[in-house]
Design an enzyme around this catalytic site. Structure first.
Site, PDB file in Angstrom:
ATOM      1  N   ASN A   1      -1.378   1.018   5.837  1.00  0.00           N
ATOM      2  CA  ASN A   1      -0.540  -0.017   5.249  1.00  0.00           C
ATOM      3  C   ASN A   1      -0.106  -0.928   6.392  1.00  0.00           C
ATOM      4  O   ASN A   1       0.433  -0.441   7.385  1.00  0.00           O
ATOM      5  CB  ASN A   1       0.692   0.621   4.586  1.00  0.00           C
ATOM      6  CG  ASN A   1       1.666  -0.418   4.049  1.00  0.00           C
ATOM      7  OD1 ASN A   1       1.276  -1.551   3.747  1.00  0.00           O
ATOM      8  ND2 ASN A   1       2.929  -0.037   3.923  1.00  0.00           N
ATOM      9  N   GLY A   2      -0.359  -2.239   6.273  1.00  0.00           N
ATOM     10  CA  GLY A   2       0.068  -3.137   7.340  1.00  0.00           C
ATOM     11  C   GLY A   2      -0.982  -4.200   7.596  1.00  0.00           C
ATOM     12  O   GLY A   2      -1.891  -4.405   6.791  1.00  0.00           O
TER      13      GLY A   2
ATOM     14  N   GLU B   1      19.060 -15.252 -10.455  1.00  0.00           N
ATOM     15  CA  GLU B   1      18.550 -13.898 -10.664  1.00  0.00           C
ATOM     16  C   GLU B   1      17.986 -13.749 -12.083  1.00  0.00           C
ATOM     17  O   GLU B   1      16.950 -13.108 -12.279  1.00  0.00           O
ATOM     18  CB  GLU B   1      19.674 -12.873 -10.383  1.00  0.00           C
ATOM     19  CG  GLU B   1      19.341 -11.426 -10.642  1.00  0.00           C
ATOM     20  CD  GLU B   1      18.192 -10.863  -9.812  1.00  0.00           C
ATOM     21  OE1 GLU B   1      17.701 -11.528  -8.886  1.00  0.00           O
ATOM     22  OE2 GLU B   1      17.767  -9.726 -10.127  1.00  0.00           O
TER      23      GLU B   1
ATOM     24  N   LYS C   1      14.157 -12.661 -12.758  1.00  0.00           N
ATOM     25  CA  LYS C   1      13.777 -11.504 -13.588  1.00  0.00           C
ATOM     26  C   LYS C   1      12.758 -11.918 -14.644  1.00  0.00           C
ATOM     27  O   LYS C   1      11.767 -11.238 -14.860  1.00  0.00           O
ATOM     28  CB  LYS C   1      14.992 -10.894 -14.307  1.00  0.00           C
ATOM     29  CG  LYS C   1      15.960 -10.083 -13.492  1.00  0.00           C
ATOM     30  CD  LYS C   1      15.439  -8.757 -12.989  1.00  0.00           C
ATOM     31  CE  LYS C   1      14.698  -8.928 -11.694  1.00  0.00           C
ATOM     32  NZ  LYS C   1      15.340  -8.632 -10.480  1.00  0.00           N
TER      33      LYS C   1
ATOM     34  N   GLU D   1       9.327 -12.644 -13.110  1.00  0.00           N
ATOM     35  CA  GLU D   1       8.646 -11.441 -12.621  1.00  0.00           C
ATOM     36  C   GLU D   1       8.062 -10.628 -13.773  1.00  0.00           C
ATOM     37  O   GLU D   1       6.964 -10.097 -13.669  1.00  0.00           O
ATOM     38  CB  GLU D   1       9.649 -10.533 -11.889  1.00  0.00           C
ATOM     39  CG  GLU D   1      10.081 -11.025 -10.535  1.00  0.00           C
ATOM     40  CD  GLU D   1      11.083 -10.071  -9.887  1.00  0.00           C
ATOM     41  OE1 GLU D   1      10.927  -9.796  -8.702  1.00  0.00           O
ATOM     42  OE2 GLU D   1      12.023  -9.610 -10.561  1.00  0.00           O
TER      43      GLU D   1
ATOM     44  N   HIS E   1      21.082 -34.057 -12.627  1.00  0.00           N
ATOM     45  CA  HIS E   1      20.358 -34.735 -11.546  1.00  0.00           C
ATOM     46  C   HIS E   1      18.870 -34.394 -11.551  1.00  0.00           C
ATOM     47  O   HIS E   1      18.201 -34.540 -10.537  1.00  0.00           O
ATOM     48  CB  HIS E   1      20.971 -34.371 -10.194  1.00  0.00           C
ATOM     49  CG  HIS E   1      22.398 -34.801 -10.068  1.00  0.00           C
ATOM     50  ND1 HIS E   1      22.782 -36.110 -10.017  1.00  0.00           N
ATOM     51  CD2 HIS E   1      23.547 -34.078 -10.044  1.00  0.00           C
ATOM     52  CE1 HIS E   1      24.107 -36.199  -9.937  1.00  0.00           C
ATOM     53  NE2 HIS E   1      24.592 -34.963  -9.962  1.00  0.00           N
TER      54      HIS E   1
ATOM     55  N   LYS F   1       6.957  -3.549  -4.769  1.00  0.00           N
ATOM     56  CA  LYS F   1       8.361  -3.146  -4.722  1.00  0.00           C
ATOM     57  C   LYS F   1       8.940  -3.353  -3.324  1.00  0.00           C
ATOM     58  O   LYS F   1      10.024  -3.889  -3.171  1.00  0.00           O
ATOM     59  CB  LYS F   1       8.473  -1.676  -5.140  1.00  0.00           C
ATOM     60  CG  LYS F   1       9.881  -1.136  -5.151  1.00  0.00           C
ATOM     61  CD  LYS F   1      10.666  -1.706  -6.291  1.00  0.00           C
ATOM     62  CE  LYS F   1      12.102  -1.238  -6.301  1.00  0.00           C
ATOM     63  NZ  LYS F   1      12.936  -2.174  -7.101  1.00  0.00           N
TER      64      LYS F   1
ATOM     65  N   CYS G   1       0.822  -1.208   0.000  1.00  0.00           N
ATOM     66  CA  CYS G   1       0.000   0.000   0.000  1.00  0.00           C
ATOM     67  C   CYS G   1       0.856   1.259   0.000  1.00  0.00           C
ATOM     68  O   CYS G   1       1.908   1.308   0.628  1.00  0.00           O
ATOM     69  CB  CYS G   1      -0.881   0.027   1.243  1.00  0.00           C
ATOM     70  SG  CYS G   1      -1.944  -1.402   1.371  1.00  0.00           S
TER      71      CYS G   1
ATOM     72  N   TRP H   1      -2.880  -2.648  -1.727  1.00  0.00           N
ATOM     73  CA  TRP H   1      -2.427  -3.989  -2.127  1.00  0.00           C
ATOM     74  C   TRP H   1      -3.078  -4.924  -1.132  1.00  0.00           C
ATOM     75  O   TRP H   1      -2.717  -4.939   0.043  1.00  0.00           O
ATOM     76  CB  TRP H   1      -0.899  -4.028  -2.033  1.00  0.00           C
ATOM     77  CG  TRP H   1      -0.248  -5.227  -2.633  1.00  0.00           C
ATOM     78  CD1 TRP H   1       0.105  -5.401  -3.936  1.00  0.00           C
ATOM     79  CD2 TRP H   1       0.188  -6.411  -1.941  1.00  0.00           C
ATOM     80  NE1 TRP H   1       0.722  -6.621  -4.091  1.00  0.00           N
ATOM     81  CE2 TRP H   1       0.781  -7.269  -2.892  1.00  0.00           C
ATOM     82  CE3 TRP H   1       0.128  -6.851  -0.616  1.00  0.00           C
ATOM     83  CZ2 TRP H   1       1.311  -8.510  -2.568  1.00  0.00           C
ATOM     84  CZ3 TRP H   1       0.645  -8.098  -0.284  1.00  0.00           C
ATOM     85  CH2 TRP H   1       1.232  -8.905  -1.270  1.00  0.00           C
TER      86      TRP H   1
ATOM     87  N   ARG I   1       4.911   0.603  -6.420  1.00  0.00           N
ATOM     88  CA  ARG I   1       4.924  -0.314  -5.274  1.00  0.00           C
ATOM     89  C   ARG I   1       4.013  -1.513  -5.492  1.00  0.00           C
ATOM     90  O   ARG I   1       4.127  -2.504  -4.788  1.00  0.00           O
ATOM     91  CB  ARG I   1       4.473   0.437  -4.014  1.00  0.00           C
ATOM     92  CG  ARG I   1       5.417   1.529  -3.578  1.00  0.00           C
ATOM     93  CD  ARG I   1       4.795   2.371  -2.491  1.00  0.00           C
ATOM     94  NE  ARG I   1       4.720   1.645  -1.243  1.00  0.00           N
ATOM     95  CZ  ARG I   1       5.612   1.724  -0.268  1.00  0.00           C
ATOM     96  NH1 ARG I   1       6.666   2.487  -0.411  1.00  0.00           N
ATOM     97  NH2 ARG I   1       5.469   1.049   0.838  1.00  0.00           N
TER      98      ARG I   1
HETATM   99  C1  G6P Z   1      10.238  -7.403  -3.392  1.00  0.00           C
HETATM  100  C2  G6P Z   1      10.700  -6.767  -4.695  1.00  0.00           C
HETATM  101  C3  G6P Z   1      12.047  -7.361  -5.115  1.00  0.00           C
HETATM  102  C4  G6P Z   1      13.054  -7.197  -3.986  1.00  0.00           C
HETATM  103  C5  G6P Z   1      12.548  -7.793  -2.674  1.00  0.00           C
HETATM  104  C6  G6P Z   1      13.444  -7.416  -1.511  1.00  0.00           C
HETATM  105  O1  G6P Z   1       9.926  -8.741  -3.611  1.00  0.00           O
HETATM  106  O2  G6P Z   1       9.741  -6.981  -5.718  1.00  0.00           O
HETATM  107  O3  G6P Z   1      12.515  -6.685  -6.266  1.00  0.00           O
HETATM  108  O4  G6P Z   1      14.252  -7.826  -4.353  1.00  0.00           O
HETATM  109  O5  G6P Z   1      11.248  -7.280  -2.381  1.00  0.00           O
HETATM  110  O6  G6P Z   1      13.402  -6.028  -1.362  1.00  0.00           O
HETATM  111  P1  G6P Z   1      14.503  -5.180  -0.614  1.00  0.00           P
HETATM  112  O7  G6P Z   1      14.004  -3.759  -0.666  1.00  0.00           O
HETATM  113  O8  G6P Z   1      14.565  -5.702   0.794  1.00  0.00           O
HETATM  114  O9  G6P Z   1      15.788  -5.372  -1.334  1.00  0.00           O
END
Ligand code: G6P
Length: 610
Positions: free
Chosen positions: A100-101, A483, A487, A490, A506, A605, A2, A74, A27
């Site tokens: 938010n929370g 990673e 990516k 996502e 394996h 985010k 949020c 959210w 976000r």
């Molecule tokens: C969310 C974001 C990711 C990020 C992760 C950790 O899942 O979508 O992109 O890597 O949080 O976030 P931070 O701010 O702790 O690196």
């Protein structure tokens, strides 16, 4: 997660709120709304879906008022819908509240309030806070908020405005216990937001609220109180982010802009911290923890998402360069596995935002279990991770808006290299100018890999219809395979797995068929031949091999269908270069598939709830 914005001042409030919400879109959210006080009454406007739905409503029925709140939601409690969108108005129509929370005891509170006749129109825990504040509201909003906070269990950041105080009384009260909340200081006007990005266009002078704080803002005053209502001092800080950095700057998406900003961001992260003549690394604020770092017997590195992949690279760097054992944990797992912590442990939290709830909880757990020190690797000054830590290595990535982390990741790798060199030094090794000097080659190498975007776009065009992808890497490039897969998942919603190349036989080898692209990272000397054999194994089973290599294309043409060339840098820094083509591949595949790359579905985010 949020997004929260608030404004008190003389300017038209709704456009300011919408501008703030626009900047918080990244976000991740599913509905949005605003509330203002107009002629002594609370008026709200909400819409499900994207912000443009709310804007369209406000265009057809404009809203003016003296001060206001805006929110992007959210969903946690209750489906994403207009009914559950914030701001929530209490049953008596005297206040509007955004949050938010997660309120953990919302059900017993709701039951009690309902029995006492308070009506509920949504499924949210937020409406419970609104009614709780209203229950105690008797002319002055601050004591009512303080009383409500005393009954809440869980994590929250909320802001509330009310009709109390009468016409023309512009006041917002906000409370923080967990998720971030900051005040933006203006001249005859004040702001409130969950994230600095919402404020940068208006002010860079901010006050970060701390856990337990309750703040009251009016156009000409900012006051902060503790839970018992006693005033507390909170120092204003000046954000060093440039507002222009938070714009798209001519790029189609933030993600692409941020991929291209990596040359600068990486350079900014090591600039001024290395004496290239002596090899000395200068980490600001570390004098306070150096003794404990020197005495440490191991590190516990804690992170989530992309930052967790940086942690895995960090393990290689720190174990190889400083010969200090490193354990890496997901923030969300650490607390639940009874980690063995004693005064030999130093905990390192890695977080772009510094606000990820799971990472923060893990860091706090390490502290409570007796870790000798807490160190953060973080991109946001003043964020919670930096405040609870004894020292921070800041990444100088600037604001990262794209949900898929890119420049934050590469700058984390550089910060971890600096930390590894620093640990090596405090643990008795002489500084090594050769090791430090390797950093200087990175900017040029990144420029060169970014220049191959056209070829990567063409590869994306050829394979964007694939249903699955496999990413292979070994050693320090295994986390880069993870990673690369993350990516792609996502951004494009294609199923992808990252695997240590040697483990393919394996299990994942059973998946190989002519429709399955396999991205193999084959750089350096140590494991090049091994990875080449793994490519051969895929090729022999008619799989599609996309090789990321620092060798001549002829070296791999017998086993690869596509070759992405990357410049060679020092082995320890090669991941910084190797991840960039994988970011570009994910981006261009996502764009080809018509995905919303800056705001992928369901993702946020900063994940500020556990
Ligand atoms: C969310 C974001 C990711 C990020 C992760 C950790 O899942 O979508 O992109 O890597 O949080 O976030 P931070 O701010 O702790 O690196």
């Amino acid at each position: 997660m949020c997004g929260i914005v608030g404004y008190v001042g003389d300017r038209p409030v709704v456009p300011l709120l919408l501008d703030g919400l626009k900047r918080l879109e990244y976000r991740g959210y599913d509905s949005a709304g605003v509330a203002v006080v107009r002629d002594g009454e609370i008026v709200t406007c909400k819409a499900e879906g994207k912000l443009e739905n709310l804007v369209a409503r406000l265009d057809s029925a404009p809203l003016a008022g003296s001060h206001g709140l805006g929110h992007t939601r959210w969903a946690t409690h209750g489906a994403p819908s207009e009914r559950n969108a914030h701001p929530m108005v209490d049953a008596r129509g005297r206040l509007a509240l955004i949050h938010n929370g997660i309120i953990e005891n919302f059900l017993p509170l709701k039951r009690r309030l309902a029995e006492e006749g308070w009506a509920f129109r949504s499924d949210t825990d937020t409406e419970v806070i609104a009614n709780l504040v209203s229950e105690r509201l008797d002319g002055d909003l601050l004591p009512a908020v303080l009383a409500a906070c005393r009954q809440l269990e869980g994590m929250y950041a909320f802001a509330v405005l009310s009709t109390a105080g009468g016409d023309g009384h512009q006041e917002i009260v906000a409370a923080r216990q967990g998720p971030p909340l900051l005040l933006g200081l203006g001249d005859g006007e004040q702001y409130l937001a969950s994230d600095p990005a919402a404020l940068l266009a208006h002010t860079r002078d901010v006050v970060f609220l701390e856990n337990g704080d309750v703040a009251r803002i009016t156009p000409r005053s900012v006051e902060v109180f503790d839970g018992s209502g006693e005033p507390v001092e909170r120092r204003a800080q000046r954000l060093d982010w440039d507002p222009v950095q938070a714009d798209k700057g001519g790029y189609r998406h933030y993600m692409l802009k941020e991929i291209h900003e990596q040359t600068q961001a990486v350079q900014d992260t090591f600039a001024g911290r290395i004496d290239f003549a002596t090899g000395e690394v200068l980490l600001e604020g570390f004098a306070a923890v150096d003794e404990r770092l020197a005495a440490a017997s191991r590190l516990h590195v804690l992170a989530c998402g992309t930052s967790w992949h940086a942690a895995l690279v960090g393990k290689f760097l720190i174990e190889e360069l400083a010969r200090l054992p490193v354990e890496v944990d997901y923030g969300s797992e650490y607390r639940y596995r009874h980690p063995i912590v004693d005064e030999g442990v130093v905990a390192v939290g890695i977080s772009q935002s510094g606000e990820t709830a799971d990472t923060l909880s893990a860091m706090q757990a390490a502290r409570e279990l007796g870790a000798a020190a807490l160190v953060a690797v973080c991109n946001v000054r003043g964020s919670e991770a930096t405040r609870i830590s004894d020292a921070t290595v800041y990444t100088h990535a600037g604001p990262e808006i794209g949900v898929a982390s890119t420049k934050a990741f590469t700058t984390q790798l550089v910060a971890l290299y600096l930390l590894a060199l620093h640990l090596r030094r405090v643990r008795g090794e002489e500084p090594d100018p050769a090791l430090a000097g390797e950093l200087a080659h990175l900017p040029q190498a990144l420029d060169r890999v970014l220049a191959s975007e056209r070829e990567i776009r063409q590869i994306a065009r050829r394979y964007h219809r694939a249903r699955d992808f496999l990413f292979l890497g070994r050693g320090i490039n295994y986390p880069i395979a993870l990673e690369g897969a993350l990516k792609l998942k996502e951004i494009s919603y294609i199923h992808a797995e990252g695997y240590p190349a040697g483990e393919m036989k394996h299990g994942p080898i059973a998946l190989i068929d002519p429709d399955m692209p396999v991205v193999a990272i084959a750089t350096g000397e140590r494991v090049y031949d091994k990875v080449k054999s793994n490519m051969q194994e895929v090729h022999a089973r008619d799989g599609i091999v996309i090789a990321v290599t620092d060798r001549d294309p002829e070296d791999v043409e017998d086993v690869a269908d596509e070759v992405i060339r990357v410049p060679r840098v020092a082995e320890w820094l090669q991941p910084v270069v190797n991840v960039v083509p994988l970011q570009l591949l994910a981006y261009h595949v996502g764009v080809r598939r018509g995905a919303d790359v800056d705001q992928p579905r369901n993702l946020a985010k900063s994940v500020t709830v556990e």
